[in-house]
Design an enzyme around this catalytic site. Structure first.
Site, PDB file in Angstrom:
ATOM      1  CD  GLU A 179       1.300 -10.514 -17.272  1.00 41.31           C
ATOM      2  OE1 GLU A 179       1.229  -9.327 -16.897  1.00 41.31           O
ATOM      3  OE2 GLU A 179       1.516 -10.836 -18.464  1.00 41.31           O
ATOM      4  CG  HIS A 218      10.138 -14.072 -23.175  1.00 44.16           C
ATOM      5  ND1 HIS A 218       9.916 -12.850 -22.582  1.00 44.16           N
ATOM      6  CD2 HIS A 218       9.185 -14.175 -24.132  1.00 44.16           C
ATOM      7  CE1 HIS A 218       8.894 -12.249 -23.169  1.00 44.16           C
ATOM      8  NE2 HIS A 218       8.437 -13.031 -24.108  1.00 44.16           N
TER       9      HIS A 218
END
Lengths: 373, 333
Positions: B70, B139
Site C-alpha cells: 500500500e 476489513h
C-alpha cells in the site's frame, strides 16, 4: 551496454593519492568537464563550511553537512542529462547545484523558506526528511514515464540507513517488477546518525540487495568521482536502453540499478548532533585520507589540466559564488505571513481564506512584533 | 444529487458500482495521462468488482496491478503525479490506509507545499469503507475522519449513485489529492445518474436530497439512503430535511448552516466512530454559525468506540441505521 559487475567488487579508478589504479578504465570525460567536476566539489566543500557557520551564528536553521561526500554527489549528478530527474534525501546540496539549483535557493530553504525548493526546470524533487520515502516517488515517476513516453532516467539518493526501511523494499521491488528506468543511489556514509552501517543490515554489501529484486547491484568507491561518474553513466544508459538480454543478464535485460557508493561524512549528521559521542577521531582521520578533493586535484595536476594558478583561481571564484549566494538568500524579502496558507491546495479553500483573514486581522491589530513575542 | 438538479439532466438508472466504473471509464477516455493502479484491479476486476472489465478495455498500461504494497501504491502515485500524470490508486480496504500513512500524510499531502507551490498533486485514492459484510474488524472500518483531518488532502464520500459518479470524476480532474470513500454496502444501490461525460460535482458542495421544515439530518454514505427512508416514513408527522455533504473536506458549511437556521434541529448520521470525528466537526461548525437558531441539542448517530465485531448479530447491533436516525429525530422533535 551493461557490465553486470559482481556487487562485491568495488569499482575504483583513482587510488588514495589520485593515481590511476592498475587495470582501471578511466571514463571518457573532456577536460572542461573534469575541471567543472573539480570546481563543483570545491564549491560544495566551501558552501558546507559556510552553511555550518551560518547555523552556528543563528543565521540559518538546522543544516545537514555533506563534507566528504562531494564525489558521490557531483560524480553522479554530472552523469545525468537535462531531461533526467533526481530525488534527493536532505543532504544532496551539491547534486542539486550540478542540476542547476542555485546555492541561494538551497540556503533559502534551510533558512526556512519553502520557495527555495522551487527551482524551475531543474527536475529536482523537494528534500525528503523522513527516511527512504523518496525512493517510491522515483519509482512511481519512472514507472509513469512509460505512459508519457519520456526518455528520462530517474535517480534517487538515499543513505545506508534508508535500506532498512519498508519504502526501500517496496520501491525496489516495484522497480524490478515493472522494469522502470530508475537508478537507486545509496550514499553509504557509514553512519545513520549514531548507528553504524553493520547495525542496519547483516548483508555483506548493500549493493547485493539488488539481486533479490532481479536487477544489478554495483559497489563503488564513493570518494572517487571518476568511478562514481562511470558507474552512474552505465546505470543511466541501461535505464534508457537496457539492450537485449545476454549471457550476463539471464532471462532479460533490466533497467534499474542499485549503486552503493562507499563514503564517509566528515562532519555531523546535522548541526544538531555531535559525532564525537558515537565515533572516534581515528576513524575520521582514516577516512580523511580518502578525501575526494585532493585525489581529483592530484589526478588533474598530473594530467596538466590544473596547476597552482588555476587551482587558486577556482578557490577564489568558489568563495565569491558562495558569498554572493549567502548575500542573495539573506536579502530575499521574507514571504508574507499569510502565504503559509497558499499551496496547501491548488486553490485556497473557503476555510483557509477565513483562517488567513483572521491572521491578517491580528497583525493589523497588534503588529508583527507583538505577535512574535 | 438533489432531485430538482437531476431533473435538469439526461440520466440513466445504474448502481453505485456501475456509476463509479463509468466515471473511471470516461476519465480514462478523456485524458491519456489517467491510469489506475492497485491490487487486483486488473484482470480480476477489483475485489469488490468496481474496476470490472476496464483492464480488458484499456489494457495493462492503463489499468495496472501492483505487488501487495500500500505504501508502494501511494508513494508511486505521488511521484508519478508530481512529474505530470494523473494516477487513480485503489486501496482495497480503507483499513489498509495505515500501512501507507507516511506516504499519505507526509508526502502526498505536503508535496505541493514542500515544493513551494511548484507542483500539482493530481492523485485520486479510491477506497472502500464500512461494516455489514461480516468481514471482521480489519476489513470494515470507516476512517474518513482521519483523512479529512490532514491539511493538503481532500475527502469525498458519496451517498448516491449520481454523487459517486460526479465526485469520482471531479476527484480525477482535481489537481489536489482526493480520497473517494466508497461505502461497500451501497455498491448495489440504484439511482439516476447523468449521462453527460462532462458531468462532475464540485468538491466542497453539499446536496439537499429532501427538503423539510422540522429537523435537518446530515447523513453520509449508506446513511443518506436510510435517512431518506426515515424521512418518508415520518412524512405527515415530522418534516425532515436530508443533506448529503458529499465532500467531507472541504465541507460545505453554508448549506448545513442555512438548513439548521430554518429547522432549528439537527441530527448528524455517519458510520465513523463517534469520538473526535466527522460528527463533531459538522456539529461544531453548525453551532459556530447557527447557535441562536438551535431549539434542541444536536444529536449524533454513529458507531460506538469499538471495533467492528465479526459476529453478524453483533455487527448489526453496532452499525448505525435508519432506526437510530429515527430515534434521534424523536428525541428532539
Amino acid at each position: 551496454m551493461s557490465t553486470h559487475r559482481d556487487p562485491r567488487d568495488r569499482v575504483q579508478v583513482l587510488d588514495e593519492d589520485g593515481g590511476v589504479r592498475e587495470g582501471a578504465t578511466v571514463p571518457d570525460i573532456d577536460e572542461d568537464s573534469l575541471t567543472e567536476m573539480y570546481r563543483e566539489m570545491r564549491l560544495a566543500r566551501h558552501f558546507d563550511r559556510r552553511a555550518v557557520s551560518l547555523q552556528r551564528q543563528g543565521r540559518m536553521g538546522t543544516y545537514p553537512p555533506l563534507s566528504g561526500q562531494e564525489a558521490a554527489q557531483v560524480g553522479s549528478a554530472m552523469a545525468l542529462a537535462d531531461e533526467d530527474w533526481i530525488f534527493p534525501s536532505y543532504r544532496e546540496h551539491a547534486a542539486a547545484h550540478v542540476r542547476g539549483v542555485g546555492l541561494d535557493s538551497t540556503l533559502r530553504y534551510w533558512m526556512g523558506d519553502e520557495r527555495g525548493n522551487d527551482p524551475d526546470d531543474a527536475n529536482v524533487f523537494p528534500v525528503a526528511v523522513p527516511i527512504a520515502t523518496q525512493i517510491l516517488h522515483a519509482t512511481g515517476a519512472a514507472w509513469a514515464a512509460d505512459l508519457t513516453g519520456d526518455d528520462a532516467a530517474f535517480l534517487c539518493y538515499f543513505g545506508d540507513g534508508a535500506t532498512s526501511e519498508g519504502d526501500f523494499h517496496e520501491g525496489l521491488n516495484f522497480a524490478g517488477v515493472f522494469d522502470v528506468p530508475a537508478v537507486f543511489f545509496c550514499n553509504n556514509n557509514q553512519w545513520a546518525i549514531s548507528v553504524p552501517r553493520e547495525r542496519q543490515s547483516a548483508s555483506a554489501t548493500l549493493a547485493q540487495k539488488a539481486h533479490a529484486y532481479g536487477f544489478e547491484g554495483v559497489l563503488v568507491d564513493g570518494m572517487d568521482p571518476l568511478a562514481v561518474y562511470q558507474v552512474t553513466s552505465d546505470a543511466v544508459s541501461k535505464a534508457k536502453d537496457p539492450g537485449p538480454a545476454g549471457d550476463d543478464a539471464p532471462g532479460r535485460a533490466t533497467r534499474p540499478t542499485l549503486i552503493e557508493a562507499i563514503q564517509y561524512r566528515f562532519g555531523a549528521h546535522t548541526t544538531a548532533d555531535d559525532p564525537s559521542v558515537y565515533r572516534d577521531d581515528d576513524e575520521v582521520e582514516r577516512w580523511k585520507r580518502k578525501d575526494p578533493i585532493p585525489r581529483l586535484e592530484a589526478y588533474l595536476r598530473e594530467r596538466g589540466i590544473l596547476d597552482d594558478e588555476s587551482v587558486d583561481a577556482i578557490g577564489e571564484s568558489v568563495e565569491s559564488e558562495v558569498a554572493s549566494a549567502i548575500d542573495a538568500a539573506e536579502r530575499t524579502e521574507r514571504p508574507a505571513p499569510a502565504e503559509m496558507f497558499d499551496h496547501v491546495h491548488a486553490e485556497r479553500t473557503e476555510r483557509l481564506d477565513e483562517q488567513a483573514a483572521h491572521l491578517e486581522r491580528l497583525r493589523e491589530r497588534y503588529g508583527d512584533e507583538e505577535l512574535l513575542e | 444529487m438533489a432531485q430538482a438538479e437531476l431533473e435538469q439532466e439526461q440520466t440513466e438508472t445504474m448502481t453505485v458500482r456501475e456509476s463509479i466504473r463509468q466515471a473511471l471509464r470516461e476519465e480514462l477516455e478523456h485524458d491519456e495521462d489517467v491510469y489506475i493502479i492497485g491490487e487486483d484491479v486488473g484482470a480480476f476486476g477489483g475485489v469488490l468488482e468496481v474496476t470490472g472489465n476496464l483492464y480488458e478495455e484499456f489494457g495493462e498500461e492503463r489499468v495496472r496491478d501492483t505487488p501487495i504494497a500500500e505504501a508502494g501504491i501511494i508513494g508511486a502515485a505521488t511521484g508519478a503525479a508530481a512529474t505530470g500524470t494523473r494516477p487513480v490508486a485503489e486501496l482495497m480496504f480503507s483499513d489498509f490506509t495505515g500501512v501507507a500513512m507516511e506516504q499519505i500524510m507526509n508526502q502526498m499531502a505536503k508535496m505541493r507545499y514542500m515544493f513551494g507551490g511548484k507542483t500539482d498533486m493530481p492523485v485520486t485514492v479510491r477506497t472502500t469503507e464500512g461494516g455489514g459484510m461480516g468481514a471482521a474488524s480489519q476489513h470494515s472500518g470507516t476512517i474518513h475522519s482521519w483523512i479529512s483531518h490532514f491539511p493538503g488532502l481532500k475527502a469525498v464520500a458519496p451517498g448516491t449513485a449520481a454523487a459517486a459518479k460526479g465526485l469520482t470524476k471531479a476527484a480525477i480532474r482535481s489537481d489536489d489529492p482526493v480520497f473517494v470513500f466508497e461505502n461497500k454496502m451501497i455498491y448495489e444501490q440504484q439511482g439516476e445518474v447523468p449521462t453527460d461525460v462532462e458531468y462532475t460535482i464540485p468538491i466542497g458542495e453539499a446536496a439537499v436530497e429532501r427538503e423539510g421544515e422540522d429537523v435537518t439530518v446530515v447523513g453520509t454514505q449508506r446513511l443518506v439512503g436510510e435517512a431518506l427512508d426515515v424521512a418518508e416514513s415520518l412524512s405527515g408527522d415530522v418534516s425532515v430535511e436530508v443533506i448529503d455533504p458529499r465532500s467531507l473536506y472541504p465541507l460545505d458549511t453554508d448549506t448545513i448552516v442555512e438548513s439548521v437556521k430554518k429547522t432549528g434541529r439537527m441530527v448528524v448520521a455517519d458510520e465513523s466512530p463517534l469520538s473526535y470525528g466527522t460528527h463533531a466537526e459538522i456539529i461544531a461548525r453548525a453551532q459556530e454559525e447557527a447557535f441562536f437558531s438551535l431549539d434542541a441539542p444536536i444529536q449524533r448517530v454513529g458507531t460506538p468506540d469499538t471495533h467492528m465485531p465479526f459476529s453478524t448479530p453483533l455487527e448489526q447491533e453496532v452499525l448505525p441505521g435508519g432506526e437510530d436516525v429515527k430515534d434521534a429525530i424523536r428525541r428532539i422533535t
